[in-house]
Design an enzyme around this catalytic site. Structure first.
Site, PDB file in Angstrom:
ATOM      1  N   LYS A 125      11.779  -1.053  -3.559  1.00  0.00           N
ATOM      2  CA  LYS A 125      12.312  -1.483  -4.913  1.00  0.00           C
ATOM      3  C   LYS A 125      10.666  -1.524  -5.577  1.00  0.00           C
ATOM      4  O   LYS A 125      10.878  -3.129  -5.336  1.00  0.00           O
ATOM      5  CB  LYS A 125      13.625  -1.128  -5.468  1.00  0.00           C
ATOM      6  N   GLU A 139       7.197 -13.591   5.362  1.00  0.00           N
ATOM      7  CA  GLU A 139       5.758 -14.312   5.474  1.00  0.00           C
ATOM      8  C   GLU A 139       4.959 -15.234   5.482  1.00  0.00           C
ATOM      9  O   GLU A 139       4.455 -15.615   6.134  1.00  0.00           O
ATOM     10  CB  GLU A 139       5.243 -13.150   4.224  1.00  0.00           C
ATOM     11  N   SER A 174      14.235  -4.843  -5.409  1.00  0.00           N
ATOM     12  CA  SER A 174      13.939  -5.138  -5.627  1.00  0.00           C
ATOM     13  C   SER A 174      13.689  -6.757  -5.717  1.00  0.00           C
ATOM     14  O   SER A 174      13.080  -7.426  -4.473  1.00  0.00           O
ATOM     15  CB  SER A 174      14.082  -5.341  -7.314  1.00  0.00           C
TER      16      SER A 174
END
Length: 483
Positions: A342, A328, A317
């Site tokens: 998650k 990214e 998570s």
């Protein structure tokens, strides 16, 4: 989780080798991502009016069942238990392991995880053989001011014997509401001493840092969770490591189950340029909220040095949010194993002072719109844990010759990993295993009986943990990647 060091703030001293274990949360006003929270109200005003003036038709059977049980069950019932059962039943019907009803100790546990603090005395308790002792005392805490000493044997809490309890149970009795009193009785040199202390707020370190032994210009920053103080502790740790000569950093998120969204946003923002997208949160109606880096989160503090991130199957998570955002946006390499996966967001809504509901309310997407739920993040540099790092823990406190079972097998595997030949690794405590245990005991200054008592098993776990810390191929790869 690189046999991560355990928190030593009144936490149990586990005998198990600490390999990744998942448990997670992000941020009622706190949003947890992955066991965590994103602020929401339990219901809107219209719903509130409806439920106070009448019962929705779908719930009439629930109310009828409740009344029937209260009036006719052959034994006296508890209204609170019946209500809790109904709530649990509704949440279980969702088939979502992250939507749960939390009451009493479960609620307190989540609250403590979110705040990274609890009401305590500031002493670490450890078990040696069959006795409990004070292992360490934090400065400027009730335990320190009262006069407790390292080595004191813990005998009783509030007059109740705890000498034969597990560490967890004894610690649970010491902890309590901040500002309340607790009496702790210890034995020191054969004499009993009782100290009355007022519980204080004890804050745990969720972030630790050190220079890499492999490269003294690389700072290793380990984050255990994303709790209220984590972002502040992260900034402080970065500054400290910079002063020591760090010119790049490894963020170790192995075994990190997540935590508060605000902490994850703050740390991500510190590592990104203002305006870059950190995460997108999408509700069931398709409405998307985009969180972007900026002074709102980082207060102007930035980490521009080269980075790499360590992840594993228990990085979940909030850990995945931070990892994806940096990967990214900055092409920060991810090193290790596939992360947990998650991709949903939970909210915590308080029902009363003793109970709350944690409910999944949205899903989150990476900056490039990937939903990693049940998939996880794929490492840029794949490095597996050594086989011995995933050996099952030993639950028994004593193992004897001729004994069989999974605990014996785990012990044999550990002995073999440390270079002691236990014979065939089959779960049978053979003569060869006795010889291996004796050799291990002799090397570590223990009584060489060949029987694996509690002290021997604890020492065995510690030795294997130390071996992983020294080997840690994932960390070595991450240090090389942080450039």
């Amino acid at each position: 989780m690189n046999t991560k060091h355990m928190s030593k703030r009144e936490e149990s001293m586990s005998k198990h080798l600490q390999v990744p274990v998942w448990v997670m949360a992000i941020g009622m006003s706190v949003t947890l991502i992955g066991g965590g929270v994103v602020g929401y109200m339990t219901h809107d005003a219209a719903t509130a009016r409806q439920t106070t003036t009448g019962v929705p038709s779908e719930l009439k059977q629930v109310v009828s069942t409740y009344d029937t049980i209260r009036s006719n069950y052959y034994q006296k019932t508890s209204d609170k238990k019946l209500a809790a059962g109904a709530i649990n039943g509704m949440l279980e019907s969702l088939g979502d392991p992250y939507s749960v009803y939390l009451a009493n100790t479960d609620k307190s546990s989540l609250d403590s995880t979110i705040s990274a603090s609890f009401g305590g005395i500031g002493a670490t308790i450890e078990q040696t053989g069959k006795t409990l002792h004070i292992q360490s005392i934090l400065p400027d805490t009730p335990a320190k001011h009262a006069g407790l000493r390292v080595g004191d044997q813990l005998i009783a809490v509030n007059g109740k014997d705890v000498a034969s309890m597990t560490v967890d149970k004894a610690v649970a009795k010491i902890r309590g509401k901040i500002g309340t009193q607790v009496k702790v009785t210890v034995k020191r040199q054969g004499t009993r001493h009782t100290y009355t202390m007022k519980r204080a707020k004890i804050t745990t370190d969720t972030v630790t840092g050190a220079l890499s032994k492999q490269n003294r210009h690389v700072g290793i920053i380990t984050m255990a969770t994303f709790s209220e103080p984590t972002a502040t502790q992260f900034e402080k740790t970065v500054k400290q490591l910079r002063k020591k000569g760090a010119t790049s950093f490894v963020l170790d998120l192995r075994g990190n189950p997540g935590g508060m969204l605000d902490s994850a946003l703050a740390i991500a923002s510190m590592c990104l340029k203002d305006g870059q997208t950190i995460v997108k949160v999408q509700n069931r109606a398709g409405s998307t909220q985009v969180y972007k880096a900026g002074k709102t989160y980082d207060k102007g503090f930035k980490v521009k040095e080269p980075l790499s991130i360590l992840i594993d199957g228990n990085s979940a998570s909030a850990s995945e949010i931070l990892s994806a955002a940096l990967n990214e946006n900055r092409a920060v390499p991810l090193v290790g194993e596939q992360s947990f996966g998650k991709g949903t967001v939970q909210n915590v809504a308080s029902l009363n002072s003793q109970a709350e509901i944690k409910l999944t309310v949205a899903k989150w997407l990476t900056p490039k719109n990937h939903w990693i739920n049940h998939k996880g993040l794929t490492p840029t540099v794949k490095v597996a844990y050594p086989a011995y790092a995933k050996i099952s823990g030993i639950g028994a406190s004593n193992l004897k010759p001729e004994q069989t079972g999974t605990d014996v097998k785990a012990m044999q595997q550990m002995l073999a990993a440390l270079g002691f030949n236990p014979g065939t690794v089959n779960g049978y405590y053979s003569a060869d295993t006795v010889s291996a245990v004796k050799a291990f005991q002799e090397k570590h200054g223990l009584n060489a009986t060949g029987t694996a008592d509690d002290t021997t098993l604890t020492t065995l776990m510690q030795a294997l943990s130390a071996k992983f810390t020294a080997d840690d191929p994932q960390l070595k790869a991450a240090v090389k990647a942080a450039k």
